[in-house]
Scaffold this active site. Sequence first.
Site, short mmCIF file in Angstrom:
data_model
loop_
_atom_site.label_atom_id
_atom_site.label_comp_id
_atom_site.label_asym_id
_atom_site.label_seq_id
_atom_site.Cartn_x
_atom_site.Cartn_y
_atom_site.Cartn_z
N GLU A 81 48.26 0.77 13.83
CA GLU A 81 48.45 1.55 15.05
C GLU A 81 49.49 0.96 15.99
O GLU A 81 49.95 1.62 16.92
CB GLU A 81 47.11 1.68 15.79
CG GLU A 81 46.06 2.49 15.07
CD GLU A 81 46.42 3.96 14.95
OE1 GLU A 81 47.29 4.43 15.70
OE2 GLU A 81 45.84 4.65 14.09
N GLU A 112 36.71 -11.07 -2.62
CA GLU A 112 36.34 -11.80 -1.41
C GLU A 112 35.70 -13.16 -1.71
O GLU A 112 35.52 -13.97 -0.80
CB GLU A 112 35.39 -10.97 -0.55
CG GLU A 112 34.01 -10.77 -1.14
CD GLU A 112 33.13 -9.89 -0.26
OE1 GLU A 112 32.06 -10.37 0.14
OE2 GLU A 112 33.53 -8.75 0.03
#
Length: 295
Positions: A81, A112
């Site tokens: 953004e 992960e």
Amino acid sequence: MDHLLTERINPASRGIDRRTTAEILEIINAEDRTVADAVAAEHPRIAQAIDRISVSIRNGGRLFYLGAGTSGRLGVLDAAEFPPTFQVSPEVVQAIIAGGDAAVSRAAEVSEDDPGAGKRDLLARGFTAKDVLVGIAASGRTPYVLGAVSAARDLGALTIGIACTPDSELARLVEIAIVPLTGPEVIAGSTRMKAGTATKLVLNMISTAVMIRLGYVFDNLMVNVKPSNSKLEDRARRIIMETASVNYERAAELLRSAGGDVRVAIIMARLSLDRMSAQARLDAAGGRISEVLGT
């Protein structure tokens, strides 16, 4: 894992599978209402992080979000953004997710568990001591994140952690620990829910307040918006109208004369300057319109 706050069973949602749809929504909504208070308790740490990040970026550093699963996706979302909202180069704020870009839309949980992968992925971006790493892990124990944070610390960089479990490995490892305690999830262990919401709120605060500190917001307007499509061009014109007290047509002329830079257009209008003079004033004020205008 059973000692983790985010993994515990929530008594408020016991028997939720036997409730009506309306009752299920009431339970979820009631739990969601607690998230804002959990984030509010962390305001001092969030403010500290914002001030340190602002200084780093002003001095040529970059901000990196890094996480796995939901945490990594939230980092990707927030970083994405910055360019359209604040006209910031994609290089300035970057997101790294375990498993790479494919993990944004398809789960890659195995990735992960490798702390070495976190370190490699971070260093592959050219991360340096003047950059900032925000490690995101609801559990506070994700090996991928811990590996990257350790690498950043070894370089002497500022490290910030966002977790939703008290006294976590991540909180102990970073310089600034942000730990909104959202409690057990409605569905035990589903940290995409309250923990994810808290993380999104914290990231919203960090990204927005850093850009305010850097002068990309004037009053409460996104004056560094990039008019890259019709909607954003219309927004840019309306911002100029509001701040310079001109009509829509004049705002369009100013925007064109300023080369699409809303901040320069505002200064041109308010101080009756040409583009070069307005840009020089803005640069001298470190990009802060309020300083140029003395407001």
